[in-house]
Structure formats: C-alpha cells, structure tokens
Design an enzyme around this catalytic site. Structure first.
Site, PDB file in Angstrom:
ATOM      1  N   TYR A 160      87.618  57.825  40.273  1.00  0.00           N
ATOM      2  CA  TYR A 160      86.358  57.823  41.019  1.00  0.00           C
ATOM      3  C   TYR A 160      85.262  57.144  40.206  1.00  0.00           C
ATOM      4  CZ  TYR A 160      81.979  59.500  42.990  1.00  0.00           C
ATOM      5  OH  TYR A 160      80.708  59.549  43.496  1.00  0.00           O
ATOM      6  N   SER A 206      76.909  56.648  40.718  1.00  0.00           N
ATOM      7  CA  SER A 206      77.131  58.043  40.342  1.00  0.00           C
ATOM      8  C   SER A 206      76.999  58.253  38.841  1.00  0.00           C
ATOM      9  CB  SER A 206      78.532  58.478  40.789  1.00  0.00           C
ATOM     10  OG  SER A 206      78.902  59.713  40.216  1.00  0.00           O
ATOM     11  N   GLU A 240      78.931  59.961  37.268  1.00  0.00           N
ATOM     12  CA  GLU A 240      80.302  59.966  36.746  1.00  0.00           C
ATOM     13  C   GLU A 240      80.647  58.634  36.070  1.00  0.00           C
ATOM     14  OE1 GLU A 240      82.836  62.229  36.612  1.00  0.00           O
ATOM     15  OE2 GLU A 240      81.581  63.851  37.375  1.00  0.00           O
TER      16      GLU A 240
END
Length: 325
Positions: free
Chosen positions: A151, A127, A129
C-alpha cells in the site's frame, strides 16, 4: 457552478468531501462500481442522506476506457482521486491487486484528465504510510519516503505520477499526505473502528473481547471531516503543491483502546486480547506529521481533539448497535 468529480466517493473521505462540496454549491459527480448502483442500501450507505443531489457514474479504475468516458462526459473543474485499496493489512495478503489497482488507477485518471479536461485541478490522496520506517520525526513534505507495505509503495508511485503530470504536462495537481483520519464512517476493518465498535458491543453485552495486534504502534489521528476541508483548500490555491495534513499529536493504539473503553466505564485490559496473526510483517512503529506548510499556506488547522474523536466514534457505535445513553 463548479463541477467536481470524486473517485472513491462511497468511502469515508469521499462522503464527507461530497457533503462539503454540495454545501459550497458544487455540482458533485462520483465514480462508483456498477454493483454499488445496483445495491445502494449496502454499498452507498454513507451517501444515502444526500444521494439524490449527486451524479453517480458506473466505471472501474482498472479500465482506462470507462474512466475516459466519464471524464469526457463530466469535464470537471476539480477532480479528487480518493479511490484505492486502502487497508494496509490486506495489502500484505494481496500485493498484486493493491499495486495494480492503486498505481494503474491513478495513472488512468491522470492520463484521461490530460486529454479530456487539461484545465481541471487534480487532488491525489497520498498517505503518511509513504514515510514508513521514518527518517525523522516529525515528518514534513521533504522527509524521504521509506514505505513498508505494498500500500505504501503504491502511494509513493501515485505521488510521483501526480508530480510528474504537474511538471511535465502542466496539470494543476496537488497531493495531500494525510495522516490517519477517522470518524463514525470509518470501515470496520480498520483498527480504530474495530476498537470503538467492539467497545460498544461489549458494553451492550453483544461481545466479550476484541483481538488486536501491535498496541504500541504510534499514530497521528485526526477527524476525516476536517481533513477533507484541507483537500478542498489545496485545489483553491493559485499554484499546486503538496501538503502534510496532520494534528502534530501522537497516541498509541493502546491509548486509543483505553480512551474508547473508559468512555463506557470499562477497563480495556479486561476486554482486549492480543493476536500475533494481526501483526504486520514489516511494522510502521511511529508516524507524526508536521502540518506547518498547510497552516501557513492554506490557513488549515484541526479543531477536534483526540478524545473528542474517539468519543464521537464510540457514541455512534452505541447508537448503531442499539444502545442509548
């Protein structure tokens, strides 16, 4: 006939990927929770149009024995590991379950794969992120990670696990560092679907306001249908590698709201309220990907524009809530 196994098949990406693989003639297997099999109308809604063509297996990523049994039975040629607790905001509320599910789940799949199907090609859903507090813009595969949520941390761990299994055990494993990708199949808890669904409801007189957090957060948004094609392309390469998948174009949450509401002839400023409780404790202010490697090595590119994506989601939500245009 190639055999593929998808974890997270009930989600947005899993459903689009399953469709793609079925169209390519694959035998497609998916791992789902037992409760999903018992309640398909609600929990398998994305899969219902083609569910009869799938082979679904009840298992839990938190249980190595259950994952082991599925892999031993299926022995896939390709495994796409998409399942995760993927809602960033929730990862601040429950760090422990996010880290446990995402890190251990990835480890369980890799460990079982090494024993049961060592020649299987493996895809890990990384990801953007992971970049978090970005070191540079745009980000490439060599940009250092600086995650700002449980996450993001869990995805960095999964990325490192995947790379380690590739280098230590020879698993043909690739990671896709996907930037934000949306569609009408996006969950309602995500800000994009929250915006488009409320825009539709407000247009139909079913709501008056939508509450949002940071309107100035900047993201690189693409269409999930195009991004799952990149996943498949990664596993068709002779040598496994990691790839950034992104549009290279950036917009704010405010722009997303403005585009969605204006498509319905509405002024977002009259219907969007700010809620400080929706702000992240540690915000990721900007994410912008450079997918040069994917274009050059995979021949991948995205065709759906930002405006087309937002309009497609709005129109789908209008139909969902009973409107017609």
């Amino acid at each position: 006939m190639k055999r593929a196994l998808i974890t997270g098949i009930t989600g947005q990406d899993g459903s689009y990927l399953a469709e793609l693989l079925l169209d390519k003639g694959y035998e497609v297997h998916g791992i789902v929770r037992r409760v999903a099999i018992e309640d398909p109308e609600h929990r398998l809604w994305r899969l219902l149009p083609f569910k009869d063509r799938l082979h679904l297996h009840a298992a839990s990523l938190e249980s190595l024995p259950s994952i082991y049994r599925v892999l031993q039975s299926v022995k896939p040629d390709e495994c796409y590991h998409l399942a995760a607790q993927s809602f960033v905001a929730y990862s601040f509320e429950d760090e422990f379950s996010t880290l446990n599910a995402n890190i251990n789940g990835t480890h369980h799949v890799l460990a079982a794969l090494r024993d049961c199907a060592p020649d299987c090609r493996f895809y890990f859903a990384a990801s953007s992120e992971m970049f978090g507090k970005v070191a540079k813009t745009p980000q490439t595969e060599s940009t250092p990670f600086y995650p700002r949520s449980a996450y993001g941390i869990s995805k960095v761990a999964g990325f490192d696990l995947t790379r380690n299994y590739r280098e230590a055990y020879g698993i043909k494993a690739a990671s896709g560092i996907l930037y934000n990708h949306e569609s009408p199949r996006r969950g309602f808890e995500f800000v994009t679907r929250k915006i488009t669904s409320y825009a539709a409801r407000i247009k139909l007189g079913l709501a008056k306001e939508v509450r949002l957090g940071n309107l100035e957060a900047r993201r690189d948004w693409g269409h999930a249908r195009e991004y799952v094609r990149a996943m498949w392309l990664m596993l068709q390469q002779d040598e496994p590698d990691d790839y950034v998948i992104a549009t290279g174009e950036q917009h704010t949450v405010r722009e997303f709201a403005e585009t969605a509401f204006s498509h319905l002839g509405l002024d977002y400023r009259s219907h969007v309220g700010l809620d400080p409780q929706l702000l992240r404790p540690a915000e990721v202010e900007t994410l912008l990907g450079d997918a040069t490697r994917a274009r050059q090595k995979l021949g991948w590119s995205c065709q759906v524009t930002f405006k087309e994506l937002v309009h497609e989601m709005v129109e789908a939500d209008l139909r969902l809530f009973g409107g017609s245009r």
